[in-house]
Scaffold this motif. Sequence first.
Motif, mmCIF file in Angstrom:
data_model
loop_
_atom_site.group_PDB
_atom_site.id
_atom_site.type_symbol
_atom_site.label_atom_id
_atom_site.label_comp_id
_atom_site.label_asym_id
_atom_site.label_seq_id
_atom_site.Cartn_x
_atom_site.Cartn_y
_atom_site.Cartn_z
ATOM 1 N N LEU A 25 0.821 -1.205 0.000
ATOM 2 C CA LEU A 25 0.000 0.000 0.000
ATOM 3 C C LEU A 25 0.860 1.263 0.000
ATOM 4 C CD1 LEU A 25 -2.740 -1.216 2.481
ATOM 5 C CD2 LEU A 25 -3.061 -0.742 0.047
ATOM 6 N N GLY A 26 1.990 1.218 0.701
ATOM 7 C CA GLY A 26 2.889 2.367 0.700
ATOM 8 C C GLY A 26 3.460 2.634 -0.678
ATOM 9 N N ARG A 27 3.875 1.585 -1.371
ATOM 10 C CA ARG A 27 4.407 1.754 -2.731
ATOM 11 C C ARG A 27 3.319 2.235 -3.693
ATOM 12 N NH1 ARG A 27 5.549 -2.757 -4.766
ATOM 13 N NH2 ARG A 27 5.330 -4.258 -3.057
ATOM 14 N N LYS A 28 2.094 1.792 -3.482
ATOM 15 C CA LYS A 28 0.985 2.258 -4.322
ATOM 16 C C LYS A 28 0.748 3.754 -4.127
ATOM 17 C CE LYS A 28 -3.952 1.472 -5.237
ATOM 18 N NZ LYS A 28 -4.394 2.874 -4.997
ATOM 19 N N MET A 29 0.767 4.219 -2.878
ATOM 20 C CA MET A 29 0.599 5.639 -2.612
ATOM 21 C C MET A 29 1.673 6.458 -3.315
ATOM 22 S SD MET A 29 -0.375 5.481 1.459
ATOM 23 C CE MET A 29 -0.091 7.225 1.737
ATOM 24 N N GLU A 30 2.896 5.992 -3.282
ATOM 25 C CA GLU A 30 3.993 6.725 -3.912
ATOM 26 C C GLU A 30 3.867 6.736 -5.429
ATOM 27 O OE1 GLU A 30 7.488 6.139 -0.546
ATOM 28 O OE2 GLU A 30 7.284 4.637 -2.136
ATOM 29 N N ARG A 31 3.298 5.668 -6.005
ATOM 30 C CA ARG A 31 3.071 5.640 -7.452
ATOM 31 C C ARG A 31 1.909 6.531 -7.858
ATOM 32 N NH1 ARG A 31 3.452 -0.066 -6.807
ATOM 33 N NH2 ARG A 31 1.185 -0.216 -7.119
ATOM 34 N N ASP A 32 0.871 6.538 -7.045
ATOM 35 C CA ASP A 32 -0.373 7.200 -7.439
ATOM 36 C C ASP A 32 -0.344 8.715 -7.274
ATOM 37 O OD1 ASP A 32 -1.462 4.779 -8.078
ATOM 38 O OD2 ASP A 32 -2.737 4.617 -6.300
ATOM 39 N N TYR A 33 0.461 9.229 -6.329
ATOM 40 C CA TYR A 33 0.380 10.641 -5.993
ATOM 41 C C TYR A 33 1.748 11.313 -6.047
ATOM 42 C CZ TYR A 33 -4.063 8.959 -4.137
ATOM 43 O OH TYR A 33 -5.285 8.359 -4.010
ATOM 44 N N ALA A 34 1.756 12.546 -6.540
ATOM 45 C CA ALA A 34 2.970 13.349 -6.548
ATOM 46 C C ALA A 34 3.283 13.821 -5.132
ATOM 47 C CB ALA A 34 2.792 14.545 -7.470
ATOM 48 N N VAL A 35 4.560 14.041 -4.857
ATOM 49 C CA VAL A 35 4.961 14.580 -3.560
ATOM 50 C C VAL A 35 4.267 15.920 -3.346
ATOM 51 C CG1 VAL A 35 6.890 15.469 -2.198
ATOM 52 C CG2 VAL A 35 7.183 13.411 -3.585
ATOM 53 N N GLY A 36 3.676 16.080 -2.173
ATOM 54 C CA GLY A 36 2.948 17.300 -1.865
ATOM 55 C C GLY A 36 1.447 17.156 -1.977
ATOM 56 N N SER A 37 0.995 16.067 -2.585
ATOM 57 C CA SER A 37 -0.456 15.857 -2.740
ATOM 58 C C SER A 37 -0.825 14.399 -2.511
ATOM 59 C CB SER A 37 -0.912 16.306 -4.130
ATOM 60 O OG SER A 37 -0.196 15.608 -5.138
#
Length: 329
Positions: A25-37
């Motif tokens: 789930l952490g890797r998915k969040m990093e793929r799905d969203y740009a830093v800052g959003s």
Amino acid sequence: MSLHPRFEKAESDEAEMIAEMTDILGRKMERDYAVGSTLRDAHPKTLGLLRGKFLVEPNLPEELRVGLFSKQRRVNCWVRTSSASGKPQSDAIKDVRGIAIKLMAAGGKGGLEDASLGQDFVLLSAPVMPLGTIALFRDAVYYTIESSPLLLAVKLMITGKVGRFLSLFWLRCNPTSPLDIRYWSTTPYLFGPDRAVKYSLLPTSGHRSKLPQKPGDAYLTDAMRAHLRQHEATFDFCVQLRQDGMPIEDAAVRWDESRSPFVKVATLHIPIQQFHARQRQQLAESLSFSPGNALPEHAPLGGLNRARVIIYDMLSKLRHQRDGRANLI
């Protein structure tokens, strides 16, 4: 989390499965969203963050005077309504809807600076979680993100659990408004040292919204705005006491309400307000809600709660650190 000796029993390889889900789930969040959003991994779409009051009933029966409910009280709270889809999508698409309540410490004025009381309630628009064990939860995370949902369906069919897979679709809804529907905790919680309960919110508002002929992408938020422009909203907050045979470790099983009816212990009151200011939207992203944010008398029980407490905590820290945002518990 330590296991409650009376109610809980760990699944085999539980810690490993939770660690695997947190990583995926952490890797998915990093793929799905740009830093800052970076949005939440669960219920990422905020429909509205509302000010409210949580009013514990006076003169409750002795057996219900436990912890938070031990005496009559009025507590300010924040109420976040949301949609469950792993990525934000149109409100017009059927989905499970969520409501999360964060109680604030006494003495506050309902402002952004108030401290948390240390008690959240996290509920869904469905009475059960169909994949209600850690092992099934792990399979859902793995197959839907790393593999294929079809393989998840095949595995559940082979193991005789295909009905649970289908329930994921049956439980989705297009309500008239998040303020008009019933919610359930689906998972159990302690109610003092030796009893367990589930929670439910039952809508009691005098005003009800109407479903638009063609629901728009933000029709649920629009319905709440229209409702709270002129009318307050209310819910009965109820507990269902566990009876013998009602499972703790499988959140897919609905506790029989004919054997143990839900009993009102408090009122959730949401006053007339505007909630679409930028400051309110920013607060919605800064707040964290978790089953683990609970007073000792109301601690979470069961495998899904044990998993969610760890996963929510780790991913909340990741989300806020990644975006350089304060994590408001």
